[in-house]
Design an enzyme around this catalytic site. Structure first.
Site, PDB file in Angstrom:
ATOM      1  N   ASN A   1      21.977  56.678   2.821  1.00 41.61           N
ATOM      2  CA  ASN A   1      21.320  57.309   1.671  1.00 41.61           C
ATOM      3  C   ASN A   1      19.820  57.404   1.980  1.00 41.61           C
ATOM      4  OD1 ASN A   1      20.173  57.938  -0.773  1.00 41.61           O
ATOM      5  ND2 ASN A   1      21.283  56.374  -1.938  1.00 41.61           N
TER       6      ASN A   1
ATOM      7  N   LYS B   1      18.786  53.689   2.573  1.00 34.94           N
ATOM      8  CA  LYS B   1      19.715  52.635   2.164  1.00 34.94           C
ATOM      9  C   LYS B   1      21.020  52.871   2.907  1.00 34.94           C
ATOM     10  CE  LYS B   1      17.913  52.283  -2.517  1.00 34.94           C
ATOM     11  NZ  LYS B   1      18.017  52.907  -3.816  1.00 34.94           N
TER      12      LYS B   1
ATOM     13  N   ARG C   1      24.086  61.041   2.284  1.00 37.22           N
ATOM     14  CA  ARG C   1      23.614  61.666   1.050  1.00 37.22           C
ATOM     15  C   ARG C   1      22.639  62.779   1.414  1.00 37.22           C
ATOM     16  NH1 ARG C   1      19.959  59.024  -3.722  1.00 37.22           N
ATOM     17  NH2 ARG C   1      20.166  60.769  -5.164  1.00 37.22           N
TER      18      ARG C   1
ATOM     19  N   HIS D   1      20.915  64.087  -8.896  1.00 27.22           N
ATOM     20  CA  HIS D   1      21.547  62.816  -9.297  1.00 27.22           C
ATOM     21  C   HIS D   1      23.068  62.957  -9.426  1.00 27.22           C
ATOM     22  CE1 HIS D   1      17.545  61.299 -11.245  1.00 27.22           C
ATOM     23  NE2 HIS D   1      17.703  60.764 -10.039  1.00 27.22           N
TER      24      HIS D   1
ATOM     25  N   ARG E   1       6.797  62.089 -12.040  1.00 23.51           N
ATOM     26  CA  ARG E   1       6.957  63.544 -12.125  1.00 23.51           C
ATOM     27  C   ARG E   1       6.747  63.998 -13.566  1.00 23.51           C
ATOM     28  NH1 ARG E   1      12.470  63.123  -9.313  1.00 23.51           N
ATOM     29  NH2 ARG E   1      11.923  62.761  -7.140  1.00 23.51           N
TER      30      ARG E   1
ATOM     31  N   GLU F   1      25.700  54.956  -6.179  1.00 26.46           N
ATOM     32  CA  GLU F   1      25.788  56.204  -5.415  1.00 26.46           C
ATOM     33  C   GLU F   1      26.441  55.994  -4.050  1.00 26.46           C
ATOM     34  OE1 GLU F   1      21.689  56.492  -6.209  1.00 26.46           O
ATOM     35  OE2 GLU F   1      21.850  58.389  -7.290  1.00 26.46           O
TER      36      GLU F   1
HETATM   37  P1  ADP Z   1      15.327  54.752  -8.095  1.00 23.63           P
HETATM   38  O1  ADP Z   1      15.387  56.029  -8.871  1.00 23.63           O
HETATM   39  O2  ADP Z   1      14.166  54.665  -7.181  1.00 23.63           O
HETATM   40  O3  ADP Z   1      16.658  54.321  -7.499  1.00 23.63           O
HETATM   41  P2  ADP Z   1      15.833  52.643 -10.001  1.00 23.63           P
HETATM   42  O4  ADP Z   1      17.087  53.210 -10.551  1.00 23.63           O
HETATM   43  O5  ADP Z   1      15.900  51.372  -9.257  1.00 23.63           O
HETATM   44  O6  ADP Z   1      14.977  53.689  -9.198  1.00 23.63           O
HETATM   45  O7  ADP Z   1      14.854  52.440 -11.261  1.00 23.63           O
HETATM   46  C1  ADP Z   1      13.548  52.036 -11.071  1.00 23.63           C
HETATM   47  C2  ADP Z   1      12.906  51.904 -12.429  1.00 23.63           C
HETATM   48  O8  ADP Z   1      13.639  50.961 -13.213  1.00 23.63           O
HETATM   49  C3  ADP Z   1      11.479  51.382 -12.344  1.00 23.63           C
HETATM   50  O9  ADP Z   1      10.616  52.400 -12.772  1.00 23.63           O
HETATM   51  C4  ADP Z   1      11.441  50.225 -13.320  1.00 23.63           C
HETATM   52  O10 ADP Z   1      10.429  50.486 -14.273  1.00 23.63           O
HETATM   53  C5  ADP Z   1      12.760  50.264 -14.041  1.00 23.63           C
HETATM   54  N1  ADP Z   1      13.289  48.928 -14.320  1.00 23.63           N
HETATM   55  C6  ADP Z   1      13.982  48.129 -13.504  1.00 23.63           C
HETATM   56  N2  ADP Z   1      14.286  46.958 -14.140  1.00 23.63           N
HETATM   57  C7  ADP Z   1      13.775  47.055 -15.387  1.00 23.63           C
HETATM   58  C8  ADP Z   1      13.739  46.204 -16.538  1.00 23.63           C
HETATM   59  N3  ADP Z   1      14.308  44.998 -16.523  1.00 23.63           N
HETATM   60  N4  ADP Z   1      13.105  46.645 -17.631  1.00 23.63           N
HETATM   61  C9  ADP Z   1      12.525  47.852 -17.650  1.00 23.63           C
HETATM   62  N5  ADP Z   1      12.529  48.704 -16.627  1.00 23.63           N
HETATM   63  C10 ADP Z   1      13.143  48.312 -15.500  1.00 23.63           C
END
Ligand code: ADP
Length: 395
Positions: free
Chosen positions: A12, A19, A92, A180, A238, A378
Protein backbone atom coordinates in the site's frame (compact mmCIF):
# COMPACT_ATOMS: atom_id res chain seq x y z
CA UNK A 1 -1.15 -20.48 -8.28
CA UNK A 2 2.07 -19.40 -9.96
CA UNK A 3 5.23 -19.12 -7.88
CA UNK A 4 6.58 -21.28 -5.12
CA UNK A 5 4.31 -20.15 -2.29
CA UNK A 6 0.67 -19.37 -1.58
CA UNK A 7 1.07 -16.34 0.68
CA UNK A 8 -0.15 -12.95 -0.46
CA UNK A 9 1.89 -9.80 0.02
CA UNK A 10 0.00 -6.50 -0.02
CA UNK A 11 1.76 -3.26 -0.83
CA UNK A 12 0.00 0.00 0.00
CA UNK A 13 1.99 2.95 -1.32
CA UNK A 14 0.87 6.29 0.11
CA UNK A 15 2.05 9.84 -0.43
CA UNK A 16 4.97 9.42 1.99
CA UNK A 17 4.87 5.82 3.20
CA UNK A 18 4.68 2.18 2.11
CA UNK A 19 2.60 -0.18 4.23
CA UNK A 20 2.88 -3.91 3.60
CA UNK A 21 1.33 -7.08 5.02
CA UNK A 22 1.88 -10.75 4.44
CA UNK A 23 -1.22 -12.96 4.45
CA UNK A 24 -1.65 -16.71 4.62
CA UNK A 25 -4.99 -18.05 3.53
CA UNK A 26 -7.31 -16.21 5.93
CA UNK A 27 -7.86 -12.54 6.69
CA UNK A 28 -5.17 -12.34 9.37
CA UNK A 29 -1.70 -11.22 8.36
CA UNK A 30 1.45 -13.08 9.42
CA UNK A 31 3.22 -9.73 9.68
CA UNK A 32 2.60 -6.07 8.98
CA UNK A 33 5.13 -3.35 8.27
CA UNK A 34 5.50 0.26 7.30
CA UNK A 35 8.27 2.47 6.04
CA UNK A 36 7.26 6.03 6.90
CA UNK A 37 8.70 9.51 6.20
CA UNK A 38 10.04 8.39 2.82
CA UNK A 39 9.73 11.93 1.49
CA UNK A 40 11.12 13.43 4.68
CA UNK A 41 14.12 11.32 5.76
CA UNK A 42 15.36 9.75 7.92
CA UNK A 43 12.83 7.05 7.09
CA UNK A 44 11.55 4.81 9.82
CA UNK A 45 10.71 1.13 9.44
CA UNK A 46 8.40 -0.78 11.75
CA UNK A 47 7.50 -4.44 11.28
CA UNK A 48 5.32 -6.36 13.72
CA UNK A 49 4.14 -9.94 13.85
CA UNK A 50 0.49 -10.99 13.59
CA UNK A 51 -1.80 -8.92 15.84
CA UNK A 52 1.14 -6.62 16.66
CA UNK A 53 2.30 -8.93 19.45
CA UNK A 54 6.04 -8.86 18.61
CA UNK A 55 8.21 -6.15 17.08
CA UNK A 56 10.27 -7.79 14.33
CA UNK A 57 12.12 -4.66 13.22
CA UNK A 58 12.06 -1.04 14.29
CA UNK A 59 14.76 1.40 13.24
CA UNK A 60 15.70 4.43 11.21
CA UNK A 61 16.71 3.64 7.64
CA UNK A 62 19.41 5.32 5.63
CA UNK A 63 17.64 5.10 2.28
CA UNK A 64 16.26 7.59 -0.22
CA UNK A 65 13.01 7.49 -2.14
CA UNK A 66 10.32 4.93 -2.86
CA UNK A 67 12.47 2.67 -5.07
CA UNK A 68 15.01 2.07 -2.32
CA UNK A 69 12.25 1.65 0.26
CA UNK A 70 10.54 -0.99 -1.89
CA UNK A 71 13.85 -2.79 -2.47
CA UNK A 72 14.51 -2.80 1.27
CA UNK A 73 11.14 -4.45 1.98
CA UNK A 74 11.76 -7.25 -0.52
CA UNK A 75 15.32 -7.82 0.75
CA UNK A 76 14.09 -7.99 4.34
CA UNK A 77 11.39 -10.49 3.38
CA UNK A 78 13.87 -12.61 1.45
CA UNK A 79 16.48 -12.56 4.20
CA UNK A 80 13.80 -13.50 6.72
CA UNK A 81 12.91 -16.56 4.66
CA UNK A 82 9.50 -15.20 3.62
CA UNK A 83 10.39 -14.58 -0.04
CA UNK A 84 9.61 -18.04 -1.35
CA UNK A 85 6.32 -18.19 0.52
CA UNK A 86 4.94 -15.36 -1.61
CA UNK A 87 2.85 -16.45 -4.58
CA UNK A 88 1.00 -13.21 -5.28
CA UNK A 89 1.23 -9.49 -4.60
CA UNK A 90 -1.69 -7.06 -4.35
CA UNK A 91 -0.82 -3.42 -5.02
CA UNK A 92 -2.92 -0.47 -3.99
CA UNK A 93 -3.20 1.89 -6.93
CA UNK A 94 -4.99 5.11 -6.07
CA UNK A 95 -6.27 5.85 -9.58
CA UNK A 96 -7.09 3.60 -12.52
CA UNK A 97 -8.10 6.49 -14.79
CA UNK A 98 -11.14 6.17 -17.05
CA UNK A 99 -9.86 2.90 -18.54
CA UNK A 100 -9.26 0.67 -15.49
CA UNK A 101 -12.39 0.67 -13.34
CA UNK A 102 -12.00 -2.86 -11.94
CA UNK A 103 -9.24 -4.56 -9.95
CA UNK A 104 -7.20 -6.64 -12.38
CA UNK A 105 -3.93 -8.52 -12.94
CA UNK A 106 -0.91 -6.29 -13.49
CA UNK A 107 0.20 -6.26 -17.12
CA UNK A 108 2.77 -4.28 -19.07
CA UNK A 109 -0.10 -2.45 -20.74
CA UNK A 110 -1.53 -1.40 -17.38
CA UNK A 111 1.86 -0.21 -16.12
CA UNK A 112 2.41 1.88 -19.26
CA UNK A 113 -1.09 3.35 -19.01
CA UNK A 114 -0.60 4.30 -15.36
CA UNK A 115 2.62 6.11 -16.32
CA UNK A 116 0.63 8.09 -18.88
CA UNK A 117 -2.00 9.19 -16.35
CA UNK A 118 0.19 10.15 -13.38
CA UNK A 119 -1.14 13.70 -13.75
CA UNK A 120 -4.49 12.40 -12.46
CA UNK A 121 -2.94 11.59 -9.08
CA UNK A 122 0.51 13.21 -9.04
CA UNK A 123 0.93 12.71 -5.29
CA UNK A 124 0.30 8.95 -5.39
CA UNK A 125 0.55 7.36 -8.83
CA UNK A 126 4.22 7.97 -9.71
CA UNK A 127 5.50 6.20 -6.60
CA UNK A 128 2.73 3.58 -6.81
CA UNK A 129 4.02 2.54 -10.23
CA UNK A 130 7.67 2.76 -9.18
CA UNK A 131 7.09 0.48 -6.20
CA UNK A 132 5.14 -1.97 -8.36
CA UNK A 133 8.03 -2.14 -10.81
CA UNK A 134 10.68 -2.63 -8.13
CA UNK A 135 8.79 -5.32 -6.20
CA UNK A 136 7.63 -7.01 -9.43
CA UNK A 137 11.21 -7.01 -10.73
CA UNK A 138 12.58 -8.58 -7.56
CA UNK A 139 9.79 -11.16 -7.17
CA UNK A 140 9.36 -12.09 -10.83
CA UNK A 141 7.59 -15.37 -10.09
CA UNK A 142 4.59 -13.79 -8.33
CA UNK A 143 1.10 -13.17 -9.72
CA UNK A 144 0.43 -9.44 -9.37
CA UNK A 145 -2.89 -7.69 -8.92
CA UNK A 146 -3.70 -3.98 -9.04
CA UNK A 147 -6.38 -2.85 -6.57
CA UNK A 148 -7.78 0.56 -7.44
CA UNK A 149 -9.24 3.05 -4.99
CA UNK A 150 -11.46 4.32 -7.76
CA UNK A 151 -12.97 0.90 -8.65
CA UNK A 152 -15.69 0.88 -6.00
CA UNK A 153 -17.21 4.03 -7.48
CA UNK A 154 -17.45 2.84 -11.10
CA UNK A 155 -21.22 2.28 -10.94
CA UNK A 156 -22.12 5.64 -9.48
CA UNK A 157 -25.11 7.45 -10.91
CA UNK A 158 -24.13 9.34 -14.05
CA UNK A 159 -25.44 12.56 -12.50
CA UNK A 160 -22.97 11.96 -9.64
CA UNK A 161 -20.06 11.50 -12.05
CA UNK A 162 -20.54 14.29 -14.59
CA UNK A 163 -19.28 17.81 -13.85
CA UNK A 164 -21.46 20.61 -15.18
CA UNK A 165 -18.85 21.95 -17.58
CA UNK A 166 -19.00 21.47 -21.38
CA UNK A 167 -19.74 17.81 -21.95
CA UNK A 168 -16.69 17.05 -24.11
CA UNK A 169 -14.53 17.18 -20.96
CA UNK A 170 -16.44 14.18 -19.57
CA UNK A 171 -15.34 12.22 -22.62
CA UNK A 172 -11.75 13.18 -21.83
CA UNK A 173 -12.08 11.65 -18.37
CA UNK A 174 -12.69 14.83 -16.37
CA UNK A 175 -15.29 13.50 -13.96
CA UNK A 176 -15.88 12.47 -10.39
CA UNK A 177 -13.94 9.26 -9.72
CA UNK A 178 -14.07 9.00 -5.93
CA UNK A 179 -11.39 7.49 -3.68
CA UNK A 180 -11.00 5.43 -0.45
CA UNK A 181 -12.70 2.64 -2.42
CA UNK A 182 -10.82 -0.20 -0.72
CA UNK A 183 -11.93 1.06 2.68
CA UNK A 184 -15.55 1.30 1.50
CA UNK A 185 -15.44 -2.19 0.02
CA UNK A 186 -14.12 -3.62 3.26
CA UNK A 187 -16.82 -1.91 5.35
CA UNK A 188 -19.55 -2.93 2.89
CA UNK A 189 -18.41 -6.57 3.10
CA UNK A 190 -18.34 -6.37 6.90
CA UNK A 191 -21.89 -4.99 6.94
CA UNK A 192 -23.06 -7.75 4.60
CA UNK A 193 -21.34 -10.47 6.65
CA UNK A 194 -22.94 -9.28 9.88
CA UNK A 195 -26.43 -8.95 8.41
CA UNK A 196 -26.66 -5.16 8.77
CA UNK A 197 -29.05 -3.29 6.45
CA UNK A 198 -27.30 -2.44 3.17
CA UNK A 199 -30.16 -0.68 1.39
CA UNK A 200 -29.34 2.97 2.21
CA UNK A 201 -25.92 3.34 3.82
CA UNK A 202 -23.55 6.24 4.34
CA UNK A 203 -19.96 5.36 5.22
CA UNK A 204 -17.96 8.22 6.72
CA UNK A 205 -14.24 7.55 6.26
CA UNK A 206 -12.74 10.15 8.61
CA UNK A 207 -8.96 9.80 8.59
CA UNK A 208 -6.20 12.11 7.45
CA UNK A 209 -8.07 12.10 4.14
CA UNK A 210 -11.83 12.41 4.69
CA UNK A 211 -14.67 11.27 2.45
CA UNK A 212 -18.13 9.75 2.49
CA UNK A 213 -19.87 7.30 0.18
CA UNK A 214 -23.58 6.67 -0.34
CA UNK A 215 -24.36 3.00 -0.89
CA UNK A 216 -27.65 1.60 -2.11
CA UNK A 217 -28.15 -2.18 -1.97
CA UNK A 218 -24.40 -2.67 -1.63
CA UNK A 219 -23.39 -0.45 -4.57
CA UNK A 220 -21.90 3.01 -4.42
CA UNK A 221 -24.21 5.63 -5.95
CA UNK A 222 -22.46 8.82 -4.87
CA UNK A 223 -19.33 9.99 -3.09
CA UNK A 224 -17.76 13.24 -1.92
CA UNK A 225 -14.25 13.12 -3.40
CA UNK A 226 -14.07 13.95 -7.06
CA UNK A 227 -11.62 14.16 -9.93
CA UNK A 228 -8.97 14.29 -7.19
CA UNK A 229 -9.04 13.56 -3.44
CA UNK A 230 -9.10 17.31 -2.70
CA UNK A 231 -12.89 17.55 -3.13
CA UNK A 232 -15.72 17.10 -0.66
CA UNK A 233 -15.34 17.39 3.09
CA UNK A 234 -12.91 19.56 5.01
CA UNK A 235 -9.87 17.32 5.70
CA UNK A 236 -6.68 17.43 7.77
CA UNK A 237 -4.75 19.46 5.20
CA UNK A 238 -7.03 19.53 2.13
CA UNK A 239 -9.63 22.22 1.51
CA UNK A 240 -12.57 20.11 0.33
CA UNK A 241 -15.28 21.69 -1.83
CA UNK A 242 -14.72 25.33 -2.65
CA UNK A 243 -15.97 27.91 -5.11
CA UNK A 244 -13.77 27.55 -8.24
CA UNK A 245 -13.79 31.35 -8.29
CA UNK A 246 -11.44 31.34 -5.31
CA UNK A 247 -8.94 29.28 -7.30
CA UNK A 248 -9.19 31.65 -10.26
CA UNK A 249 -8.70 34.60 -7.93
CA UNK A 250 -5.61 33.02 -6.33
CA UNK A 251 -4.17 32.30 -9.79
CA UNK A 252 -4.92 35.68 -11.33
CA UNK A 253 -4.70 38.15 -8.48
CA UNK A 254 -2.37 36.48 -5.99
CA UNK A 255 0.18 35.17 -8.45
CA UNK A 256 0.01 31.50 -7.44
CA UNK A 257 1.60 28.98 -9.77
CA UNK A 258 -0.16 25.62 -10.34
CA UNK A 259 2.39 23.94 -8.04
CA UNK A 260 1.96 26.63 -5.42
CA UNK A 261 -1.82 26.18 -5.54
CA UNK A 262 -1.44 22.41 -5.23
CA UNK A 263 0.61 22.86 -2.06
CA UNK A 264 -1.83 25.43 -0.67
CA UNK A 265 -5.01 23.41 -1.32
CA UNK A 266 -3.72 19.91 -0.57
CA UNK A 267 -1.13 20.46 2.15
CA UNK A 268 -1.74 23.79 3.88
CA UNK A 269 -5.54 23.90 4.02
CA UNK A 270 -8.26 22.03 5.95
CA UNK A 271 -7.87 21.77 9.74
CA UNK A 272 -4.25 22.89 9.49
CA UNK A 273 -5.02 25.92 7.35
CA UNK A 274 -7.89 27.20 9.48
CA UNK A 275 -6.33 26.49 12.88
CA UNK A 276 -2.88 27.63 11.75
CA UNK A 277 -1.57 25.11 14.25
CA UNK A 278 -2.28 21.44 13.66
CA UNK A 279 -3.88 18.94 11.30
CA UNK A 280 -4.50 16.53 14.17
CA UNK A 281 -8.00 16.39 15.64
CA UNK A 282 -6.66 15.26 19.04
CA UNK A 283 -4.42 18.28 19.36
CA UNK A 284 -7.18 20.65 18.25
CA UNK A 285 -9.61 19.14 20.76
CA UNK A 286 -7.06 19.74 23.52
CA UNK A 287 -6.52 23.35 22.48
CA UNK A 288 -10.03 24.48 21.53
CA UNK A 289 -10.78 25.82 25.05
CA UNK A 290 -8.16 28.56 24.76
CA UNK A 291 -7.60 28.74 21.00
CA UNK A 292 -10.46 30.23 18.95
CA UNK A 293 -9.06 29.11 15.62
CA UNK A 294 -8.64 25.53 16.81
CA UNK A 295 -12.31 25.67 17.86
CA UNK A 296 -13.34 27.17 14.52
CA UNK A 297 -11.42 24.51 12.55
CA UNK A 298 -13.25 21.75 14.44
CA UNK A 299 -16.61 23.48 13.96
CA UNK A 300 -15.96 23.73 10.23
CA UNK A 301 -14.95 20.05 10.08
CA UNK A 302 -18.11 18.86 11.82
CA UNK A 303 -20.35 21.27 9.91
CA UNK A 304 -18.93 20.01 6.62
CA UNK A 305 -19.48 16.35 7.64
CA UNK A 306 -23.06 17.12 8.75
CA UNK A 307 -23.83 18.85 5.43
CA UNK A 308 -22.64 15.86 3.44
CA UNK A 309 -24.61 13.38 5.55
CA UNK A 310 -27.67 15.48 4.70
CA UNK A 311 -26.80 15.66 1.05
CA UNK A 312 -26.03 11.95 0.63
CA UNK A 313 -29.17 11.00 2.59
CA UNK A 314 -31.13 13.00 0.03
CA UNK A 315 -29.41 11.09 -2.80
CA UNK A 316 -30.36 7.81 -1.10
CA UNK A 317 -33.92 8.92 -0.31
CA UNK A 318 -33.36 8.27 3.40
CA UNK A 319 -30.91 6.39 5.55
CA UNK A 320 -30.80 2.98 7.20
CA UNK A 321 -27.16 2.78 8.34
CA UNK A 322 -24.44 5.31 9.14
CA UNK A 323 -20.92 3.95 9.61
CA UNK A 324 -17.97 5.82 11.09
CA UNK A 325 -14.51 4.53 10.21
CA UNK A 326 -10.76 5.43 9.92
CA UNK A 327 -8.62 7.28 12.52
CA UNK A 328 -11.11 9.97 13.59
CA UNK A 329 -14.26 7.96 12.86
CA UNK A 330 -13.07 4.94 14.85
CA UNK A 331 -11.59 6.80 17.80
CA UNK A 332 -13.18 10.17 18.44
CA UNK A 333 -16.51 9.90 20.24
CA UNK A 334 -16.46 13.67 20.66
CA UNK A 335 -16.32 14.35 16.91
CA UNK A 336 -18.93 11.68 16.12
CA UNK A 337 -21.27 13.29 18.66
CA UNK A 338 -20.75 16.77 17.22
CA UNK A 339 -21.27 15.60 13.64
CA UNK A 340 -24.64 13.96 14.26
CA UNK A 341 -25.92 16.70 16.57
CA UNK A 342 -29.19 18.04 15.15
CA UNK A 343 -29.63 15.16 12.69
CA UNK A 344 -32.45 13.52 14.67
CA UNK A 345 -34.83 14.61 11.89
CA UNK A 346 -33.10 12.04 9.64
CA UNK A 347 -33.77 9.29 12.17
CA UNK A 348 -30.27 9.44 13.63
CA UNK A 349 -30.47 8.73 17.34
CA UNK A 350 -27.06 8.52 19.02
CA UNK A 351 -26.71 6.56 22.27
CA UNK A 352 -24.35 8.78 24.26
CA UNK A 353 -22.89 6.12 26.56
CA UNK A 354 -22.38 3.58 23.76
CA UNK A 355 -20.69 6.28 21.72
CA UNK A 356 -18.41 7.28 24.61
CA UNK A 357 -17.53 3.61 25.15
CA UNK A 358 -16.59 3.26 21.43
CA UNK A 359 -19.04 0.38 21.04
CA UNK A 360 -19.67 -1.23 17.65
CA UNK A 361 -23.31 -0.10 17.62
CA UNK A 362 -23.68 3.43 18.97
CA UNK A 363 -27.31 4.17 18.06
CA UNK A 364 -30.22 4.02 20.50
CA UNK A 365 -32.32 0.86 20.33
CA UNK A 366 -35.25 2.83 18.89
CA UNK A 367 -33.14 4.86 16.43
CA UNK A 368 -34.48 4.32 12.87
CA UNK A 369 -30.87 4.62 11.63
CA UNK A 370 -28.27 2.09 12.83
CA UNK A 371 -25.06 3.94 13.69
CA UNK A 372 -21.92 1.80 13.71
CA UNK A 373 -18.23 2.24 14.42
CA UNK A 374 -16.23 -0.21 12.30
CA UNK A 375 -12.50 -0.57 11.89
CA UNK A 376 -11.46 -0.42 8.27
CA UNK A 377 -8.72 -2.64 6.80
CA UNK A 378 -7.59 -1.72 3.29
CA UNK A 379 -4.76 -4.28 3.26
CA UNK A 380 -7.16 -7.11 4.10
CA UNK A 381 -9.39 -5.95 1.22
CA UNK A 382 -6.42 -6.02 -1.16
CA UNK A 383 -5.56 -9.56 -0.04
CA UNK A 384 -9.19 -10.64 -0.62
CA UNK A 385 -9.25 -9.10 -4.11
CA UNK A 386 -5.94 -10.72 -4.96
CA UNK A 387 -7.25 -14.09 -3.82
CA UNK A 388 -10.46 -13.68 -5.85
CA UNK A 389 -8.61 -12.71 -8.99
CA UNK A 390 -6.23 -15.67 -8.58
CA UNK A 391 -9.27 -17.97 -8.50
CA UNK A 392 -11.04 -16.15 -11.34
CA UNK A 393 -7.97 -16.44 -13.54
CA UNK A 394 -7.52 -20.09 -12.57
CA UNK A 395 -3.97 -19.58 -11.25
P1 ADP B 1 -4.67 8.02 7.18
O1 ADP B 1 -5.75 8.64 6.35
O2 ADP B 1 -3.36 8.69 7.05
O3 ADP B 1 -4.64 6.51 7.14
P2 ADP B 1 -5.83 7.62 9.80
O4 ADP B 1 -7.04 6.89 9.34
O5 ADP B 1 -4.84 6.91 10.62
O6 ADP B 1 -5.10 8.41 8.65
O7 ADP B 1 -6.38 8.88 10.64
C1 ADP B 1 -5.51 9.84 11.11
C2 ADP B 1 -6.32 10.85 11.88
O8 ADP B 1 -7.01 10.20 12.95
C3 ADP B 1 -5.44 11.92 12.52
O9 ADP B 1 -5.73 13.15 11.90
C4 ADP B 1 -5.88 11.96 13.97
O10 ADP B 1 -6.30 13.27 14.27
C5 ADP B 1 -7.09 11.06 14.04
N1 ADP B 1 -7.14 10.29 15.28
C6 ADP B 1 -6.52 9.14 15.57
N2 ADP B 1 -6.82 8.75 16.84
C7 ADP B 1 -7.66 9.68 17.34
C8 ADP B 1 -8.34 9.87 18.59
N3 ADP B 1 -8.21 8.99 19.59
N4 ADP B 1 -9.11 10.95 18.73
C9 ADP B 1 -9.24 11.84 17.74
N5 ADP B 1 -8.66 11.72 16.55
C10 ADP B 1 -7.87 10.66 16.35
Amino acid sequence: MKGPGSNILTINTGSSSIKFSLYKTDDHPVLKGEISRITNPPCQIDIVSAHGSTTLLRKELNIRGFREAAAFIVEWLEEGGYGESIGAVGYRIVHGGPRYREHCPVTEELTEYLKEITHLAPEHLPQGVEVMEVVGGRLPYTFDVACFDTAFHRDMLEESKVYAIPFEFYGEGIMRYGFHGLSYEYITEELGASGEPLDRVIIAHLGHGVSMAAIRDGRCVDTTMGFTPAAGLVMSTRCGDMDPGVILYLLKEKGFSPDGLNTLLNHHSGLLGVSGRSDDVRELLEREGEDERAALALKLFCHSARRFIGSLSATLGGLSTLVFTAGIGENSAEIRERIVEGLEFLGIGLHMERNRANRRVISKDDSPVRILVLKTDEECMMARHTKRIIHREGR
